[in-house]
Design an enzyme around this catalytic site. Structure first.
Site, short mmCIF file in Angstrom:
data_model
loop_
_atom_site.label_atom_id
_atom_site.label_comp_id
_atom_site.label_asym_id
_atom_site.label_seq_id
_atom_site.Cartn_x
_atom_site.Cartn_y
_atom_site.Cartn_z
N THR A 71 1.02 -1.25 -0.40
CA THR A 71 -0.29 0.40 -0.04
C THR A 71 0.84 1.03 -0.13
O THR A 71 0.74 1.95 -0.88
CB THR A 71 -1.28 -0.18 1.31
OG1 THR A 71 -0.25 0.43 2.03
CG2 THR A 71 -2.13 -1.12 1.31
N ASN A 72 2.26 0.99 0.92
CA ASN A 72 3.18 1.83 0.55
C ASN A 72 3.41 2.72 -0.62
O ASN A 72 3.45 3.82 -1.58
CB ASN A 72 3.86 2.36 1.82
CG ASN A 72 3.38 2.77 2.43
OD1 ASN A 72 3.03 4.04 2.73
ND2 ASN A 72 3.61 2.07 3.73
N ILE A 132 16.58 -8.07 6.77
CA ILE A 132 17.76 -6.98 7.19
C ILE A 132 18.40 -5.99 5.95
O ILE A 132 19.00 -6.77 4.94
CB ILE A 132 18.62 -7.83 8.10
CG1 ILE A 132 17.23 -8.57 9.46
CG2 ILE A 132 20.03 -6.86 9.14
CD1 ILE A 132 17.17 -7.03 9.94
N HIS A 171 8.32 4.09 8.77
CA HIS A 171 8.39 3.24 10.13
C HIS A 171 6.75 3.53 10.99
O HIS A 171 6.43 5.32 11.14
CB HIS A 171 9.40 3.46 11.01
CG HIS A 171 8.85 2.80 12.90
ND1 HIS A 171 9.07 1.08 12.31
CD2 HIS A 171 9.01 2.85 14.06
CE1 HIS A 171 9.29 0.67 13.83
NE2 HIS A 171 8.77 2.23 14.21
N ASP A 194 16.16 1.57 12.83
CA ASP A 194 15.16 2.71 12.43
C ASP A 194 15.85 4.15 13.58
O ASP A 194 15.95 5.12 14.16
CB ASP A 194 13.81 2.45 13.47
CG ASP A 194 13.22 1.05 12.81
OD1 ASP A 194 12.56 0.30 13.76
OD2 ASP A 194 13.03 1.51 11.87
N GLU A 217 -3.30 5.18 6.15
CA GLU A 217 -4.22 5.91 5.34
C GLU A 217 -3.26 7.65 5.50
O GLU A 217 -3.71 8.31 4.26
CB GLU A 217 -5.96 6.25 5.13
CG GLU A 217 -5.93 4.46 4.94
CD GLU A 217 -7.35 4.55 5.39
OE1 GLU A 217 -8.30 3.55 4.91
OE2 GLU A 217 -8.29 4.67 6.06
N GLU A 275 1.61 7.28 6.54
CA GLU A 275 2.49 6.59 6.15
C GLU A 275 2.36 7.40 4.69
O GLU A 275 3.30 7.93 3.73
CB GLU A 275 2.10 5.71 6.10
CG GLU A 275 2.78 5.09 7.22
CD GLU A 275 2.37 3.50 7.58
OE1 GLU A 275 3.24 2.58 6.32
OE2 GLU A 275 2.30 2.49 8.33
C1 GRF Z 1 2.97 -2.04 7.30
O1 GRF Z 1 2.74 -2.09 8.56
C2 GRF Z 1 2.99 -0.57 7.56
O2 GRF Z 1 2.65 -0.21 8.50
C3 GRF Z 1 4.28 -0.64 7.41
O3 GRF Z 1 4.61 -1.96 6.71
C4 GRF Z 1 3.77 -2.28 7.07
C5 GRF Z 1 3.15 -3.12 5.50
O4 GRF Z 1 3.16 -1.83 4.12
N1 GRF Z 1 5.40 0.15 6.59
P1 GRF Z 1 2.86 -2.00 2.59
O5 GRF Z 1 1.32 -1.68 3.15
O6 GRF Z 1 3.63 -3.36 2.58
O7 GRF Z 1 3.30 -0.98 1.81
#
Ligand code: GRF
Length: 201
Positions: A13-14, A93, A110, A151, A178, A181
């Site tokens: 989603t990111n 990693i 993060h 981090d 939503e 991030e």
């Molecule tokens: C989610 O827990 C998000 O908070 C963190 O990575 C996880 C998956 O994100 N950044 P995504 O949907 O694969 O981008």
């Protein structure tokens, strides 16, 4: 124009937020030219294909050591002339060799306000479970540079999100994604790409 690789492990989603921002002209100094997944099942790969972005899979379990994995990862990035690496839900990693080769050119999203609820073992839903368990009233997301400390790199952007009564980890995770991030990562990618592009000139 800076060549960007987005490293993924899950739903993407990111990554989708980055692709949508790019298509809306919000990342004018960068171009997403590669999506690199830590496993072949990552749905993020489907999202990349739908946007005609090249994909690659580099799995840690295919290599005998962290160093061999690092070498393979760096070679893949170099093959695609990558200048900026964006970690978007990426769970493998990165060893010292990768960080050395891309010093100050790797950013990560993060899902908390660093320095809270971050570091080894804090990823995905666990971050939100810890925030709810501690009883904080505000959480959020952070985009930071990646260095040898999990981090621990320089913070680029943060956005605070209120925790609401009755929030479950899943509901909170969705709100942070939503409202924080998906807004911060494209913005940070453009900030860093612009800086790198100006340094190239
Ligand atoms: C989610 O827990 C998000 O908070 C963190 O990575 C996880 C998956 O994100 N950044 P995504 O949907 O694969 O981008």
């Amino acid at each position: 124009m800076i060549n960007i690789a987005v490293l993924v492990s899950g739903g993407g989603t990111n990554l989708q937020a980055l692709l949508d921002a790019q298509e809306a002209g919000k990342i004018p100094h960068g171009k997403i030219v590669l999506v690199l997944a830590s496993n072949e099942k990552a749905y993020a790969l489907e999202r990349a294909k739908r946007h005609s972005v090249a994909t690659a899979v580099v799995r840690r379990k295919d290599y005998g050591s962290q160093d061999e994995f690092d070498q393979a990862l760096v070679q893949t990035l170099r093959d695609h002339h990558i200048e900026l690496v964006v970690l978007a839900g990426y769970l493998s990693i990165l060893g010292g060799h990768v960080i050395d080769c891309y010093r100050d050119r790797i950013i990560n999203i993060h899902p908390s306000l660093i320095p809270s609820f971050c570091g080894k073992g804090f990823y995905g839903l666990r971050v939100h479970e810890a925030a709810l368990a501690r009883g904080v009233r505000v959480t959020g997301a952070t985009v930071h540079f990646v260095n040898e400390i999990p981090d621990g790199g320089k913070i680029i952007l943060q956005k605070a999100i209120a925790i609401e009564d009755g929030d479950t980890p899943e509901v909170l995770q969705r709100r942070v994604m939503e409202q924080a991030e998906w807004i911060l990562l494209p913005r940070a990618a453009e900030i860093v790409a612009k800086k790198l592009d100006e340094e190239k000139a």
